[in-house]
Design a protein around this motif. Structure first.
Motif, short mmCIF file in Angstrom:
data_model
loop_
_atom_site.label_atom_id
_atom_site.label_comp_id
_atom_site.label_asym_id
_atom_site.label_seq_id
_atom_site.Cartn_x
_atom_site.Cartn_y
_atom_site.Cartn_z
N LEU A 1 -7.85 1.16 3.06
CA LEU A 1 -7.41 1.54 4.41
C LEU A 1 -8.58 2.06 5.25
O LEU A 1 -8.71 1.71 6.43
CB LEU A 1 -6.31 2.60 4.31
N LEU A 2 -9.41 2.88 4.65
CA LEU A 2 -10.57 3.40 5.39
C LEU A 2 -11.55 2.29 5.75
O LEU A 2 -12.14 2.30 6.83
CB LEU A 2 -11.27 4.49 4.56
N TYR B 1 1.74 1.17 7.73
CA TYR B 1 1.59 1.96 6.51
C TYR B 1 2.13 3.39 6.72
O TYR B 1 2.82 3.94 5.87
CB TYR B 1 0.12 2.00 6.10
N THR B 2 1.83 3.97 7.87
CA THR B 2 2.31 5.32 8.18
C THR B 2 3.84 5.35 8.28
O THR B 2 4.49 6.26 7.75
CB THR B 2 1.71 5.80 9.51
N PRO C 1 0.92 1.89 -4.50
CA PRO C 1 -0.49 2.25 -4.27
C PRO C 1 -1.31 2.17 -5.55
O PRO C 1 -0.79 2.35 -6.66
CB PRO C 1 -0.40 3.69 -3.76
N LYS D 1 -5.65 2.94 -7.05
CA LYS D 1 -6.77 3.86 -6.82
C LYS D 1 -7.60 3.44 -5.59
O LYS D 1 -8.28 4.25 -5.00
CB LYS D 1 -7.67 3.89 -8.06
N ARG D 2 -7.54 2.16 -5.26
CA ARG D 2 -8.36 1.65 -4.16
C ARG D 2 -7.60 1.57 -2.83
O ARG D 2 -8.14 1.07 -1.84
CB ARG D 2 -8.91 0.27 -4.51
N THR D 3 -6.38 2.03 -2.81
CA THR D 3 -5.59 1.88 -1.59
C THR D 3 -6.20 2.65 -0.42
O THR D 3 -6.39 2.09 0.68
CB THR D 3 -4.15 2.38 -1.82
N LYS D 4 -6.51 3.92 -0.63
CA LYS D 4 -7.08 4.72 0.45
C LYS D 4 -8.44 4.17 0.89
O LYS D 4 -8.76 4.14 2.08
CB LYS D 4 -7.20 6.18 0.03
N LYS E 1 5.31 4.83 4.79
CA LYS E 1 5.06 5.99 3.92
C LYS E 1 6.08 7.09 4.13
O LYS E 1 6.41 7.83 3.20
CB LYS E 1 3.65 6.52 4.21
N TRP F 1 -2.43 -0.01 9.62
CA TRP F 1 -2.42 1.46 9.56
C TRP F 1 -1.11 2.04 10.09
O TRP F 1 -0.52 2.94 9.48
CB TRP F 1 -3.61 2.02 10.35
N MET G 1 0.82 -1.21 0.00
CA MET G 1 0.00 0.00 0.00
C MET G 1 0.85 1.27 0.00
O MET G 1 0.47 2.29 -0.57
CB MET G 1 -0.92 0.01 1.22
#
Length: 298
Positions: free
Chosen positions: A131-132, A182-183, A123, A125-128, A186, A179, A119
């Motif tokens: 995650l949500l 991922y942070t 990434p 288009k569906r990554t965010k 990133k 999450w 992710m």
């Protein structure tokens, strides 16, 4: 005229006079503000930890004294601890908590590291949205899926087993673990991984030799948080276990009976249940703070 002393000139009757106006120096003001914040911090900390202090204190009282005598001065006794240990095997519950907490954390990290890697660095288009969606599952009340999970576990023979709790705790903590990782991933400069690719490193080598060493503080803090969450979880352990795989949270609940709450024994059992995770958290607090602030300052 100095900065420490300010003079106000006033003219009265055609004559000028200088009146010194006292003012607190910037250094003194900063020291006062720092002292006030320190006292406020200690007051909040005492307020938060007072229930734990009271619980530990009550565990050293007799049952009669725990109900009738709320004072801080009393004759301490180990009577409640002996009664708790005599009624249930503490070590069996503690071993179940250790196996379930660390087993679920290891499983969550093994699943979350490649997920967070893809992710963060690949990434789509569906990554965010993904995650949500994962985060939104934490808003679902656990009781809403209790019946299907209970029936599924009953049919496959996972009720009252450590494996069953490891699976549930892994799924429960996986959104938070993904999450957080991922942070951390990133914030890592992509140039480092691209340099590794130019040197011929495969994806697995990138993760093992570049990504994991650079983000080790973040991975460690994520794992510590997952251990603490798994250790303190009570809903699933009370509903999916009875005796064989029951962890310490079920051990505490066993001292609540229809006859009433036995405050001294309940406090002694609670103290014995939280003592390992308190010591663990105290010993690893530097790693947790370092990991949670990883990437906050560049």
């Amino acid at each position: 005229m100095t900065t420490a002393k300010t003079k106000t000139l006033a003219t009265t009757g055609g004559q000028a006079s200088a009146t010194p106006v006292p003012r607190t120096s910037p250094r003194g003001s900063a020291r006062t503000r720092r002292l006030g914040l320190t006292l406020l911090g200690w007051a909040i900390a005492c307020l938060i930890f007072f229930p734990i202090f009271w619980m530990v204190l009550t565990g050293f009282k007799t049952e009669a004294a725990a109900i009738a005598d709320p004072s801080l001065i009393f004759s301490p006794t180990l009577e409640s601890y002996a009664a708790v240990q005599g009624r249930a095997d503490y070590l069996k519950f503690a071993l179940n908590s250790v196996v379930v907490a660390f087993g679920s954390t290891l499983a969550a990290l093994l699943i979350a590291i490649p997920s967070a890697y893809s992710m963060a660095f690949l990434p789509t288009k569906r990554t965010k949205g993904t995650l949500l969606w994962m985060l939104s599952t934490k808003m679902l009340p656990p009781v809403g899926v209790l019946v299907p999970i209970y029936l599924l576990f009953r049919d496959v023979g996972l009720l009252d087993t450590r494996t069953g709790l490891v699976i549930v705790y892994t799924l429960m903590n996986l959104p938070i673990v993904v999450w957080m990782l991922y942070t951390f991933f990133k914030d890592l400069p992509k140039d480092i991984l691209e340099a590794g690719r130019m040197d011929g490193a495969s994806t697995l080598q990138e993760v093992v030799f570049l990504l994991l060493p650079l983000t080790l503080p973040g991975i460690a803090s994520t794992g510590l948080l997952s251990v603490i969450l798994s250790w303190n979880e009570a809903f699933w352990s009370l509903n999916l276990t009875s005796s064989k795989a029951a962890p310490l949270t079920a051990y505490i609940a066993s001292f609540s009976s229809p006859e009433g709450l036995f405050w001294a024994k309940l406090s002694a059992a609670s103290t014995m249940a939280i003592a390992p995770i308190l010591v663990f958290g105290w010993l690893t607090q530097k790693q947790m703070v370092r990991g949670l602030t990883f990437g906050a300052v560049k």
